[in-house]
Enzyme design. Structure first.
Site, short mmCIF file in Angstrom:
data_model
loop_
_atom_site.label_atom_id
_atom_site.label_comp_id
_atom_site.label_asym_id
_atom_site.label_seq_id
_atom_site.Cartn_x
_atom_site.Cartn_y
_atom_site.Cartn_z
N CYS A 73 45.89 8.65 -19.55
CA CYS A 73 45.41 7.46 -20.22
C CYS A 73 45.07 7.88 -21.64
CB CYS A 73 44.16 6.90 -19.53
SG CYS A 73 43.41 5.56 -20.48
N CYS A 77 43.71 5.85 -23.87
CA CYS A 77 42.69 4.99 -24.48
C CYS A 77 41.26 5.29 -24.05
CB CYS A 77 42.95 3.53 -24.14
SG CYS A 77 44.52 2.89 -24.64
N VAL A 85 59.49 21.46 -0.99
CA VAL A 85 59.26 22.90 -1.08
C VAL A 85 60.56 23.58 -1.50
CG1 VAL A 85 58.68 24.95 0.27
CG2 VAL A 85 57.48 22.78 0.69
N GLY A 86 61.65 23.20 -0.83
CA GLY A 86 62.95 23.83 -1.12
C GLY A 86 63.41 23.51 -2.53
N ASP A 92 55.18 27.65 -9.54
CA ASP A 92 53.97 28.25 -8.95
C ASP A 92 54.24 28.60 -7.51
OD1 ASP A 92 51.55 28.04 -10.79
OD2 ASP A 92 52.50 26.10 -11.04
N LEU A 143 69.28 26.16 1.16
CA LEU A 143 68.02 26.73 1.61
C LEU A 143 67.55 25.89 2.78
CD1 LEU A 143 65.68 28.70 1.12
CD2 LEU A 143 64.69 27.04 -0.42
N ARG A 174 46.78 31.09 -12.28
CA ARG A 174 47.74 30.47 -13.21
C ARG A 174 47.02 30.23 -14.54
NH1 ARG A 174 48.42 24.72 -13.51
NH2 ARG A 174 50.66 24.87 -13.22
N GLU A 227 37.97 4.23 -34.78
CA GLU A 227 38.49 5.54 -35.17
C GLU A 227 37.43 6.63 -35.39
OE1 GLU A 227 42.31 4.76 -37.78
OE2 GLU A 227 40.74 3.34 -38.29
C1 LIG Z 1 55.87 16.41 -13.79
C2 LIG Z 1 56.15 17.61 -12.94
C3 LIG Z 1 55.29 18.67 -12.99
C4 LIG Z 1 55.54 19.81 -12.22
N1 LIG Z 1 54.67 20.84 -12.28
C5 LIG Z 1 54.89 21.94 -11.51
C6 LIG Z 1 54.00 23.03 -11.52
O1 LIG Z 1 52.98 23.02 -12.22
N2 LIG Z 1 54.29 24.10 -10.76
C7 LIG Z 1 55.40 24.14 -9.97
O2 LIG Z 1 55.61 25.11 -9.27
N3 LIG Z 1 56.25 23.11 -9.93
C8 LIG Z 1 56.03 22.02 -10.68
N4 LIG Z 1 56.92 20.98 -10.64
C9 LIG Z 1 58.16 21.13 -9.88
C10 LIG Z 1 58.16 20.39 -8.58
O3 LIG Z 1 57.45 21.08 -7.62
C11 LIG Z 1 59.61 20.23 -8.19
O4 LIG Z 1 60.17 19.29 -9.08
C12 LIG Z 1 59.84 19.74 -6.80
O5 LIG Z 1 59.26 20.54 -5.85
C13 LIG Z 1 61.35 19.70 -6.54
O6 LIG Z 1 61.59 19.15 -5.28
P1 LIG Z 1 62.63 17.97 -5.10
O7 LIG Z 1 62.71 17.70 -3.66
O8 LIG Z 1 62.26 16.82 -5.93
O9 LIG Z 1 63.91 18.66 -5.65
P2 LIG Z 1 65.23 18.00 -6.22
O10 LIG Z 1 64.97 17.51 -7.59
O11 LIG Z 1 65.77 17.03 -5.25
O12 LIG Z 1 66.15 19.29 -6.29
C14 LIG Z 1 65.88 20.32 -7.18
C15 LIG Z 1 67.06 21.26 -7.26
O13 LIG Z 1 67.17 22.00 -6.06
C16 LIG Z 1 68.40 21.73 -5.37
N5 LIG Z 1 68.01 21.71 -3.97
C17 LIG Z 1 66.99 20.98 -3.44
N6 LIG Z 1 66.83 21.32 -2.16
C18 LIG Z 1 67.75 22.27 -1.87
C19 LIG Z 1 68.07 23.01 -0.71
N7 LIG Z 1 67.37 22.86 0.41
N8 LIG Z 1 69.06 23.91 -0.79
C20 LIG Z 1 69.77 24.07 -1.92
N9 LIG Z 1 69.53 23.40 -3.05
C21 LIG Z 1 68.52 22.51 -3.02
C22 LIG Z 1 68.90 20.47 -5.96
O14 LIG Z 1 70.29 20.38 -5.91
C23 LIG Z 1 68.39 20.55 -7.38
O15 LIG Z 1 69.23 21.33 -8.16
C24 LIG Z 1 56.69 19.85 -11.40
C25 LIG Z 1 57.56 18.77 -11.35
C26 LIG Z 1 57.30 17.65 -12.11
C27 LIG Z 1 58.25 16.49 -12.06
S1 FES Z 2 46.59 4.15 -21.83
FE1 FES Z 2 44.99 3.82 -20.42
S2 FES Z 2 44.16 1.97 -21.06
FE2 FES Z 2 45.62 2.42 -22.61
#
Ligand SMILES: Cc1cc2nc3c(=O)[nH]c(=O)nc-3n(C[C@H](O)[C@H](O)[C@H](O)COP(=O)(O)OP(=O)(O)OC[C@H]3O[C@@H](n4cnc5c(N)ncnc54)[C@H](O)[C@@H]3O)c2cc1C
Ligand code: FES
Ligand code: FES
Length: 1385
Positions: A179, A181, A394-395, A409, A454, A477, A1312
């Site tokens: 946020c 604001c 997780v994967g 992480d 995986l 971290r 401001e």
């Molecule tokens: C805003 C944001 C902040 C984040 N911050 C952190 C953080 O602080 N620390 C951290 O550790 N992570 C962080 N992440 C990462 C997050 O944990 C991963 O994006 C998430 O776990 C991926 O899982 P998914 O199912 O969405 O993967 P997908 O996006 O569906 O897949 C990710 C990749 O893995 C491949 N894949 C997925 N599963 C398999 C499988 N079983 N076998 C082979 N290939 C596979 C896909 O083809 C793709 O290339 C962040 C993500 C976001 C969006």
């Molecule tokens: S961004 Fe949270 S109220 Fe404007």
């Protein structure tokens, strides 16, 4: 490319529910996200697009899944910008509108967000609502499960008491939300209002109770979970039926009929001039089916992506380029969860939050507690935000770590824990082969091949043993935000088995040391250090050896940024771990920031009722329910087109040619609109400078002046297609004939690239105060110094957006989110060669502006107006976050060199400063800044003073006003000088500020004529802030703390704010209807600052003589403030400078005076005729029937334009000397808001501005590449404050200075100035660093002056505390004779 023939679509449509309604889609483009679908295809607009990266939470929805086997429903909040539409088959989606709305009644969360003043601009509020709801649901599900397993609520040792979430837990609900604001405090209060342990009296200002004594649960808007949306029955029936089909083998028959081919669930064909291209979505239900699908896809050119949650698309924005999505989230082997007493096998498609739930379960069931499970859960809580964890697998995380070197992480902590993985190879023609391997090998093996998958992860869950040895698991971290949505600069996880030997020494029996994210291809183990430690008795010299060895093992890859810092962070981690084993107590335990607290001391006088009442913000419940309409929420008119900018990629070059041929062949492309399309007589007019009347071009002509400069717009049938096509426009640059670009102030100065100031000679230059040179020459002490301040991005949650609709008679209407319709109208008219009465600009509200929509929106609106004019069709634009940040320059960077003289006691006698202000390629408002800066720079009594400003024109994006423009930078410079003097003298900065605080006389001298008239409240505010914060007492406590604490240092500081503002003329129209309802139009724009709320109160107050003033009559609710429309309220002024709310109130009030004059005689006559009280409704009806004009329009001109605002802030911080992390322990702010028109709105503005200031001073670091391209252009790289970067104790007091005849209702501006009070955080960090440096430098710390320019990032703080402070400390401790076994004291 033709359509892959074997991927013919299966005909079962996509079925899900949206807010309880069945949705059936037989045709879906597989690349559609849930957010795009909801926003473009449905009437719901609650989910907003704040970033499209998973980083802001504005798009949150609830996603519920029904499990036909267990009959359980699982609900969780997810980021709809990352969720693919095809992956929600069978799910129930609820947006904030589905929770509650105006017609059916608002939900308790929506009501509380309004009642606690938790919504300002409201753009983040739907997301906040869903975040809190998601958290409540998670807790409820958890409790239901426990009750089912353990019987009724118990307080037994194992089961968690069924008492509901604690305040700490509830606060974490909004961990993944931004946020810009509010400063979060009121939203956190809403979170806590649902907690089991909350003391309601501790919650902040709200409309549920007038004072703390009334704080009772029954006064809160009631929350009954029974009223929450349930999983729709029709969907349960459908899922049960599907299950039946599968069990009867029908699904398999479908495949058999098809032989080897696996049908795609959905396909979509795009045609363009290059031919046809098909996208497909495949949903295999088994490894066999997956194998078949991959086999078919092998060898083809299609880009294939396996997807589970698709959250990786927040970072790797590749969706548009994918041909085939293979959804592996339903393959049973990938969803397994097998537990035994020592380990947990989780399928790779398990969502991270599910894993956390399993681990918590595991931990709870294991009576002794489980160190690894506990450590994993604690660390995972800081990974991303809760909503990403709910959907990301997780994967997916581990594969991102393996394939893309993602700074995971999870990979590091699982590596530390000793996890194994199971990998399947889907070999053609044979059974899938399965291999188990240590995670180390998996990560190191490199990219999984096309057939690799995986399957699962084995997590060894080692309990603290009951034998002689002890298992210790600890993870670390270091990230710009300690609690989430920020990937780390380095992370680590350590697992050790330790015992005590006969000498009572700690022996490392075995150890695993995992490190990641430090600039490595994947997390690694420090094998050599493990080997070194194994079997040894721990000692300080062994720690020293370990550190030295580690530095050889963890070497960041070439090209890694902040290398030295990252290594020092890892050194800190291992030292902290080993030292805590050695000394048997934690080395560093930073203060826990949760839960937050806050007090608001305000005085509400009833004299001006309903003015001054802390009423809820106008339409804030509708903001929470998603019903408030922002520009991009307006439905697209028929035949609407979508635009995307084509931007320069060079900072300084001649344009040799622009070729849009390939772009026009792209899918959905319609036209490229450029300079050549400006109609005859029109001009290439972009931004109009209201000060010196200079103009910026709309599109670069011959020469480009910065990366990000618009060259034209690509227009297509969708936003995605427009962006894709824009990326294909080829621009040929000649970079040789124009000279090298000027990239910073120093180069600009050297090359004479400067711009004039406006007015040409700012007063301060003309009139230096006193004889500076003489004072400098005669001074006891004299110092020279430099300070540089960086830019700051607005990061308004709603990006720039406009919709242009051509109309009859060459008219055009533009709906846009701008801070002033008048300048937009002028530029569009000039560009299109139209009279102003052909150009209508309408702005209803902004999702935040902060100065960024004052001038820069003009360019965006003019570009779409030109496109709409040319194509004779509606055209709209909504910038994606990255483009917005690239195109819209933020705050002006400055470079200051100064000379300051002072006495031994810290009394300053002279300041002479030379300030370079970077404008970028155009002046925008930069030339006006010196005028603003001078007043604030003179917030201290410098004795004598002189300053010179130079505006440096560079080849960077033009800078523009950002909340507190000029003032903020000047305040930072002034405080840097104070800090410098204090550290040179070795005395407290607070004392130096005290010495140099203005007296009324010096203030008059420095601020010039008239400043004495305004009520110089600064000294009183200053003393009040000291008393409120118990400054002196705490200074002493901190001194003692710092003497005793080695790795945590604290600092406390007080700073004043002095801020001159000017009021501008304002127009208003007030119209009364015969039923007594009223509409008001004012020249100010509602952007979250509560302008409309105050105007309603001011109008009600101004008409008070006509209605029965009293709390029983709710006059305010009869008043509606309308959107700004350049046709109905012409010739307005841009909104900015903090005074627009009060000017709007003044204008509306003046319009009311006219109405009062007209209606008073009617009222008197009515009273006489009828006798008794005249009701407001009767009065209005009679006036209408008596032909009294019930509309009044005025142009209000302020009697005296300028006045000065004062405030003081005290902040205490704690820095972690090992990591450089800062935690703000408390802030106490006292601010003179005069007779506040609405204390709740004003407190909200103060808190919000202060927290934006924290961003400026602490977390928001702008980085550019050598060409000036912004590197920090989104939520991954730019870090506005979140709940973990605000003060743990956050107290505000409104100082009510007395009635003043020239102030509007005696109020004062607040928008401001309070931002400047965040300088107290910066100064406090300075003090904490100084304390750390005393330890680090020893005797050399005398006269220790160090340059410390904001922002105080972790890297900067750590560097000032010594990147090698751990090594130095070990060395010095080893040399100390009294240290037994090198044990640290
Ligand atoms: C805003 C944001 C902040 C984040 N911050 C952190 C953080 O602080 N620390 C951290 O550790 N992570 C962080 N992440 C990462 C997050 O944990 C991963 O994006 C998430 O776990 C991926 O899982 P998914 O199912 O969405 O993967 P997908 O996006 O569906 O897949 C990710 C990749 O893995 C491949 N894949 C997925 N599963 C398999 C499988 N079983 N076998 C082979 N290939 C596979 C896909 O083809 C793709 O290339 C962040 C993500 C976001 C969006
Ligand atoms: S961004 Fe949270 S109220 Fe404007
Ligand atoms: S828009 Fe989805 S998280 Fe920001």
């Amino acid at each position: 490319m033709g359509a892959p023939s074997s991927l013919n679509a299966v005909h079962r449509p996509l079925v899900f529910s949206l807010n309880g309604q069945r949705v059936e889609l037989s045709s879906v483009d597989p690349s559609t996200t849930l957010l795009s679908y909801i926003r473009s295809e449905t009437r719901f607009r609650g989910p907003k697009r704040g970033c499209g990266e998973g980083g802001c939470g504005a798009c949150l929805v609830m996603l519920a899944k029904y499990n036909p086997k267990t009959k359980e429903v699982k609900e969780s909040s997810v980021n709809s910008c990352l969720v693919m539409l095809c992956s929600i088959d069978g799910c129930a989606i609820t947006t904030t509108e589905g929770l509650g709305n105006q017609r059916d009644g608002f939900h308790a969360i929506q009501k509380r967000l309004s009642a606690f003043h938790g919504s300002q601009c409201g753009f983040c509020t739907p997301g906040m609502t869903m975040a809190i709801y998601g958290h409540l649901k998670h807790e409820q599900q958890h409790q239901q499960k426990e009750t089912a397993e353990n019987g009724n609520c118990t307080n037994g040792a194992v089961a968690k008491p069924c008492s509901g979430p604690t305040s700490q837990e509830m606060e974490r609900a909004i961990q993944g939300n931004i946020c810009r604001c509010t400063g979060y405090r009121p939203i956190l209060d809403v979170c806590k209002s649902f907690a089991s342990d909350v003391d309601l009296e501790d919650l902040g200002l709200n409309t549920c109770w007038a004072d703390k004594a009334e704080a009772k649960e029954e006064k809160l808007p009631l929350y009954d979970p029974k009223g929450d949306p349930t999983f729709p029955k029709f969907l349960i029936d459908e899922l049960e039926a599907r299950k039946g089909i599968q069990e009867n083998g029908h699904a398999r028959t479908l495949r058999e009929e098809d032989g080897e081919s696996l049908k795609a669930r959905f396909t979509h064909v795009d045609s363009n001039m290059e031919g046809e291209k098909m996208r497909a979505w495949v949903s295999p239900k088994s490894l066999d089916e997956l194998s078949a699908a991959l086999k078919q896809l092998k060898g083809r050119k299609d880009r294939v992506k396996l997807v589970v949650g698709n959250t990786s698309s927040g970072l790797y924005k590749e969706i548009a380029t994918i041909d085939v999505f293979v959804d592996i989230s339903q393959i049973p082997e990938l969803l397994t969860v097998n537990k035994n007493s020592r380990s947990l096998e989780v399928g790779a498609a398990t969502r991270i939050s599910e894993l956390m739930d399993y681990l918590v379960d595991f931990r709870n069931k294991d009576g002794t507690g489980n160190v690894v499970a506990e450590g994993l859960v604690d660390h995972a809580k800081k990974l991303a935000g809760g909503h990403v964890r709910n959907w990301g697998s997780v994967g997916g995380n581990l594969v991102m770590a393996q394939k893309f070197a993602f700074e995971s992480d999870l990979a590091t902590i699982l590596l530390g824990a000793g996890a194994l993985v199971k990998v399947v190879t889907l070999t053609e023609g044979s059974e899938p082969s399965v291999a188990e391997m240590p995670l180390d090998d998996f990560l190191a093996k490199g990219t999984l091949n096309e057939d690799g998958l995986l399957q699962s992860v084995y997590i060894p869950l080692i309990s603290d043993s009951k034998t002689d040895s002890k298992i210790v698991f600890k993870s670390y971290r270091g990230a710009p935000r300690p609690y989430g949505n920020a990937v780390s600069y380095g992370n680590a996880a350590f697992l050790a088995n330790v015992s005590r030997n006969e000498k009572d020494e700690t022996v490392i029996e075995s150890v695993r040391l995992a490190f990641g994210a430090f600039g490595t291809n994947h997390a690694i183990r420090a094998f050599k250090v493990e080997e070194l430690l194994k079997g040894k008795a721990l000692s300080l010299s062994l720690i020293k050896e370990s550190v030295a060895l580690l530095k050889k093992e963890v070497v960041p890859l070439e090209g890694t940024s902040k290398k030295d810092y990252r290594v020092s962070l890892l050194v800190g981690f291992i030292f902290d771990f080993l030292n805590s084993l050695l000394s048997k107590e934690p080395t560093v335990t930073p203060t826990n920031l949760f839960p937050h607290t806050g007090k608001q001391n305000i005085t509400i006088a009833d004299d001006n009722y309903p003015l001054s009442q802390p009423t809820a913000k106008f339409l804030s419940q509708q903001q929470a329910s998603g019903e408030a309409t922002y520009c991009d929420d307006i439905p697209s008119p028929p035949r609407c087109l979508y635009a995307a900018f084509v931007l320069s990629t060079e900072p300084h070059a001649r344009i040799k040619g622009i070729d849009a041929t390939a772009a026009l062949e792209s899918v959905g492309a319609v036209d490229f609109v450029s300079l050549n399309d400006i109609p005859k007589g029109g001009g290439n007019k972009g931004i109009f400078n209201a000060f010196d009347h200079s103009e910026e071009t709309l599109f670069a002509e011959d020469i480009v002046g910065y990366v990000g400069q618009p060259l034209g717009v690509m227009v297509a049938d969708t936003y995605d297609h427009a962006r894709l096509a824009a990326g294909r426009v080829c621009v040929d640059y000649d970079t040789h004939s124009v000279g090298a670009p000027v990239m910073n102030c120093h180069d600009a100065l050297a090359q004479g690239s400067t711009l004039p100031t406006y007015p040409p000679s700012p007063l301060s230059v003309k009139h230096p105060i006193g004889n500076v040179e003489k004072a400098l020459a005669e001074a006891e002490f004299n110092l020279e110094g430099t300070v540089s301040t960086k830019s700051q991005n607005h990061f308004y949650m709603e990006t720039q957006t406009s919709l242009a609709i051509p109309d009859e008679d060459e008219c055009i209407t533009i709906y846009t989110a701008c801070q002033g319709v008048d300048p937009v109208q002028q530029s569009v008219a000039k560009c299109l060669n139209l009279p102003l009465n052909n150009v209508r600009i309408i702005t209803r509200r902004l999702g935040g502006g902060f100065g960024g929509k004052a001038t820069r929106n003009i360019q965006i609106s003019t570009a779409v107006a030109l496109a709409a004019y040319k194509l004779r069709r509606p055209v709209r634009i909504s910038l994606d976050r990255n483009t917005d940040m690239q195109m819209v320059g933020g705050r002006n960077p400055t470079e200051t060199s100064y000379r300051v003289s002072f006495t031994k006691s810290g009394k300053i006698t002279a300041l002479k400063a030379d300030i370079l202000l970077e404008s970028g390629w155009y002046a925008d408002v930069t030339n006006f800044l010196p005028l603003l800066m001078s007043g604030t720079l003179k917030k201290y009594n410098w004795g004598t003073f002189d300053v010179k400003y130079t505006i440096c024109k560079t080849n960077n994006v033009p800078k523009t006003s950002v909340r507190g423009p000029g003032h903020c930078e000047a305040s930072a410079i002034a405080d840097a000088v104070m800090n410098h003097v204090a550290s040179y003298l070795g005395i407290s900065g607070n004392k130096v500020r005290d010495e140099n605080l203005h007296t009324p006389e010096s203030f008059q001298l420095f601020q010039g004529e008239g400043s004495g008239d305004v009520g110089f409240t600064l000294p009183a505010i200053w003393e009040r802030a000291k008393a409120l914060s118990k400054l002196e007492e705490r200074e002493k406590q901190i001194e003692t703390f710092n003497e005793q604490s080695k790795w945590l240092k604290r600092g406390i500081s007080i700073v004043p704010s002095v801020y001159g503002v000017s009021s501008y003329p304002m127009t208003a129209t007030v119209s009364i209807f015969k039923d007594g309802s009223i509409v008001v139009e004012v020249g100010g724009v509602e952007m979250g600052q509560g302008l409309y709320t105050k105007v309603r109160q001011a109008v009600a107050f101004s008409l008070r003589s006509l209605w029965n003033k009293g709390k029983d009559v709710d006059m305010v609710s009869k008043i509606r403030v309308l959107q700004q429309d350049s046709f109905s309220l012409p010739n307005t002024f841009a909104d900015g400078g903090s005074t627009t709310s009060e000017s709007s109130c003044a204008a509306a009030s003046q319009a009311c005076e006219v109405l009062v004059q007209r209606l008073q005689p009617v009222k008197e006559k009515l009273a006489k005729d009828k006798g008794g009280e005249v009701t407001w409704a009767d009065l209005c009806m009679t006036a209408k029937n008596s032909f009294v004009d019930l509309q009044s329009h005025v142009l209000w001109v302020p009697p005296s334009g300028k006045y000065i605002l004062f405030g003081a802030g005290v902040s205490e911080v704690e820095i972690n000397v090992m990591s450089g992390e800062t935690r703000i322990l408390s802030s106490d702010l006292v601010y003179d808001a005069g007779k506040s028109m609405n204390a709740a709105v004003d407190v909200g503005q103060i808190e919000g501005a202060f927290v934006m200031g924290i961003g400026y001073y602490l977390t928001e670091d702008i980085e550019r590449d050598s060409k000036g391209k912004l590197l920090s252009d989104g939520t991954w790289t730019y870090k506005p404050p979140t709940i973990d970067t605000i003060p743990q104790k956050f107290n505000i007091e409104l100082f009510n200075s007395p009635i003043h005849k020239d102030r509007i209702f005696s109020s004062k501006a607040v928008g401001e100035p309070p931002l400047l009070l965040a300088g107290s955080v910066y100064a406090a960090i300075h003090n904490a660093i100084a304390a750390a440096r005393k330890d680090y430098l020893g005797p050399k710390a005398v006269h220790d002056t160090f340059e410390f320019s904001p922002p105080a990032t972790m890297m900067k703080v750590k560097a000032l505390c010594g990147l090698d402070n751990v090594e130095r400390y070990i060395e010095s401790a080893l040399q100390a004779t009294k240290v037994p076994h090198g044990k640290l004291l």
